[in-house]
Design an enzyme around this catalytic site. Structure first.
Site, PDB file in Angstrom:
ATOM      1  N   TYR A 235      16.692  30.434   6.069  1.00  0.00           N
ATOM      2  CA  TYR A 235      15.497  31.150   6.490  1.00  0.00           C
ATOM      3  C   TYR A 235      15.435  31.283   8.004  1.00  0.00           C
ATOM      4  CZ  TYR A 235      13.376  30.779   1.833  1.00  0.00           C
ATOM      5  OH  TYR A 235      13.090  30.903   0.496  1.00  0.00           O
TER       6      TYR A 235
ATOM      7  N   LYS B 247       0.839  -1.197   0.000  1.00  0.00           N
ATOM      8  CA  LYS B 247       0.000   0.000   0.000  1.00  0.00           C
ATOM      9  C   LYS B 247       0.876   1.249   0.000  1.00  0.00           C
ATOM     10  CE  LYS B 247      -0.351  -0.211   5.026  1.00  0.00           C
ATOM     11  NZ  LYS B 247      -1.221  -0.095   6.204  1.00  0.00           N
TER      12      LYS B 247
END
Length: 373
Positions: free
Chosen positions: A271, A50
């Protein structure tokens, strides 16, 4: 082995301008499948693929898993992808079907279902004759305390016995909530309830072991085991490494150094200027970021590897770039940086980021393009 790379086309040909690569080691995947066989020699293996094979790519993994007995997926679309690729092993929908139409398609494609509430039983009974004629198994889910899906005790006993009386072949299924925890009290509660239901419905096939349970409770392997994360070479336990478990990482995630800078004490990086150098140091900018699936926030210090040596990530992870400390390392433009793999395990990266290896693998970005080597 497979490669995922970034390329840009020019009129003169194809030029690689930004390189971020994921290697899928099919031999490691086969090794891990054989490890399951060693641990559960009498059980059939339902390999969980999955979530795009836990982020590894269904198409890239199926050949290596071709000797599995069956596949497990979350929903019908994943099962149909397997069929479209030509694989005819049994497939189990672990969440079952979500509509009457899906029930009909599943039966047509010889896909088995888990049932966990009444409406799914109604859809199943509407197709009773063809489901039984095709020899498809019904996986009946027990809710033994996880409280996600399933019928509770003792209701499930009546459901299973009714299905059996109607001619269905049933598998009693359950999922452990804390198989990765050593002494969680719910483990014994779930085990005992599962065994009680199994005895009350005897004879019946049974399946309750995921990756962690396969390692911990061989006596519970029964008819089917459902390995997931262990197939892909990550550990289901917080306190045991892949080396401890004798499984091999399947995915290696790398990128290249695209810039080198020297900064002085007091200068900041990235940042928010969250990293400030305490002394002169050399840093490298690597062509990877959260846009590629690399995790952004890490509560603990995170690391990468260069030529087998670990070095720290500094500053904030950006969408397309990270900065790393290369002081004293032989780092050049184009040097390969391992984000996770054999030298820097995905479980270690996950732990630094306050999460689990499952999440990092499953959320890999679709920016990379997969290519066979």
């Amino acid at each position: 082995m497979y490669e995922i790379s970034f390329y840009i086309c020019h009129s003169q040909g194809v030029t690689r301008v930004r390189q971020a690569t994921v290697y899928i080691d099919s031999q490691a995947l086969q090794y891990n499948l054989n490890r399951v066989k060693q641990l559960a020699p009498t059980a059939k293996i339902v390999s969980m693929i999955k979530a795009n094979a836990y982020g590894h790519g269904v198409k890239d993994c199926l050949d290596a898993l071709s000797e599995t007995d069956a596949f497990g997926v979350a929903h019908l679309e994943e099962a149909l992808e397997i069929r479209a690729l030509g694989f005819q092993q049994p497939i189990t929908l672990i969440e079952g079907v979500f509509s009457a139409d899906e029930m009909a398609i599943s039966i047509e494609q010889n896909i088995e279902i888990v049932v966990h509430h009444q409406i799914q039983l109604d859809w199943l009974n509407a197709h009773k004759d063809i489901y039984i004629a095709k020899g498809l198994k019904v996986w009946v889910k027990l809710n033994s305390g996880m409280n996600r899906l399933g019928f509770k005790f003792p209701e499930i006993i009546n459901i299973i016995n009714t299905l059996k009386a109607d001619g269905f072949t049933c598998v009693l299924a359950m999922h452990f909530a804390n198989a990765d925890a050593e002494n969680h009290p719910l483990n014994e509660q779930q085990k005992n309830q599962f065994l009680d239901v199994k005895e009350a419905c005897d004879p019946i096939m049974a399946s309750c072991c995921n990756s962690a349970a396969i390692f911990k409770w061989p006596e519970l392997n029964f008819d089917f085991v459902r390995p997931g994360i262990m197939l892909y070479g990550a550990s289901p336990f917080a306190d045991k490494s892949v080396q401890d478990l004798d499984i091999k990482p399947v995915m290696t995630f790398t990128a290249e150094i695209i810039a080198l800078n020297e900064i002085q004490a007091g200068e900041s990086v990235g940042y928010g200027s969250t990293f400030v150098a305490e002394q002169a140091m050399n840093i490298a900018i690597v062509s990877i970021g959260y846009g590629d699936g690399y995790p952004r926030a890490f509560p603990k210090q995170n690391y990468v590897a260069i030529n087998g040596q670990t070095t720290r990530v500094i500053g904030r992870v950006a969408m397309d770039m990270i900065a790393i400390d290369v002081t004293g390392l032989n780092a050049r433009l184009g040097t390969i940086v391992e984000l996770w793999g054999e030298n820097r395990l995905v479980d270690d990266v996950a732990e630094a980021n306050g999460t689990i290896g499952y999440e990092l693998l499953c959320r890999m970005s679709n920016r990379p393009v997969r290519k066979k080597l």
